[in-house]
Write an enzyme that holds these catalytic residues in place. Structure first.
Site, PDB file in Angstrom:
ATOM      1  N   ASP A   1     -66.257  14.788 -24.797  1.00 10.56           N
ATOM      2  CA  ASP A   1     -65.366  13.712 -25.250  1.00 10.56           C
ATOM      3  C   ASP A   1     -65.536  13.521 -26.754  1.00 10.56           C
ATOM      4  OD1 ASP A   1     -63.814  11.458 -25.618  1.00 10.56           O
ATOM      5  OD2 ASP A   1     -65.128  10.118 -24.497  1.00 10.56           O
TER       6      ASP A   1
ATOM      7  N   SER B   1     -64.318  11.323 -19.685  1.00  7.76           N
ATOM      8  CA  SER B   1     -63.885  10.575 -20.866  1.00  7.76           C
ATOM      9  C   SER B   1     -64.473   9.173 -20.853  1.00  7.76           C
ATOM     10  CB  SER B   1     -62.353  10.527 -20.935  1.00  7.76           C
ATOM     11  OG  SER B   1     -61.836   9.945 -19.764  1.00  7.76           O
ATOM     12  N   CYS B   2     -64.343   8.504 -21.967  1.00  6.38           N
ATOM     13  CA  CYS B   2     -64.864   7.164 -22.161  1.00  6.38           C
ATOM     14  C   CYS B   2     -64.377   6.248 -21.031  1.00  6.38           C
ATOM     15  CB  CYS B   2     -64.392   6.637 -23.517  1.00  6.38           C
ATOM     16  SG  CYS B   2     -65.074   5.034 -23.943  1.00  6.38           S
ATOM     17  N   PRO B   3     -65.237   5.455 -20.470  1.00  9.42           N
ATOM     18  CA  PRO B   3     -66.604   5.119 -20.875  1.00  9.42           C
ATOM     19  C   PRO B   3     -67.687   5.880 -20.108  1.00  9.42           C
ATOM     20  CG  PRO B   3     -65.909   3.525 -19.263  1.00  9.42           C
ATOM     21  CD  PRO B   3     -64.765   4.516 -19.426  1.00  9.42           C
TER      22      PRO B   3
END
Length: 78
Positions: free
Chosen positions: A42, A15-17
């Protein structure tokens, strides 16, 4: 479209980042004109990649598409 892909970064499940972080690291290893493919699951990746590429002078987002829940980004190093 079809690209001559130099390297693929698989960040599915991250997931981010992390998709952007791993892509940025990989793009640094490429030569100008080479294309990187990033594979992500994502859902926020589309906005993240558009924003990153739009604000960066050394990369160009050539294409993004979704296939079977996988977001595919094709980025050229300038």
């Amino acid at each position: 479209m079809s690209y001559d892909i130099t390297k693929t970064v698989d960040v599915k499940g991250k997931s981010c980042p992390m998709p952007i972080v791993k892509t940025r690291q990989a793009i640094n290893d490429l030569e100008s004109g080479q294309v990187l493919e990033t594979l992500s699951t994502d859902s926020g990746s589309e906005n993240d990649f558009q924003g990153w590429a739009g604000g960066s002078s050394d990369v160009k987002l050539l294409e993004m598409k979704t296939e079977d829940g996988v977001y595919k980004f094709y980025i050229e190093k300038k």
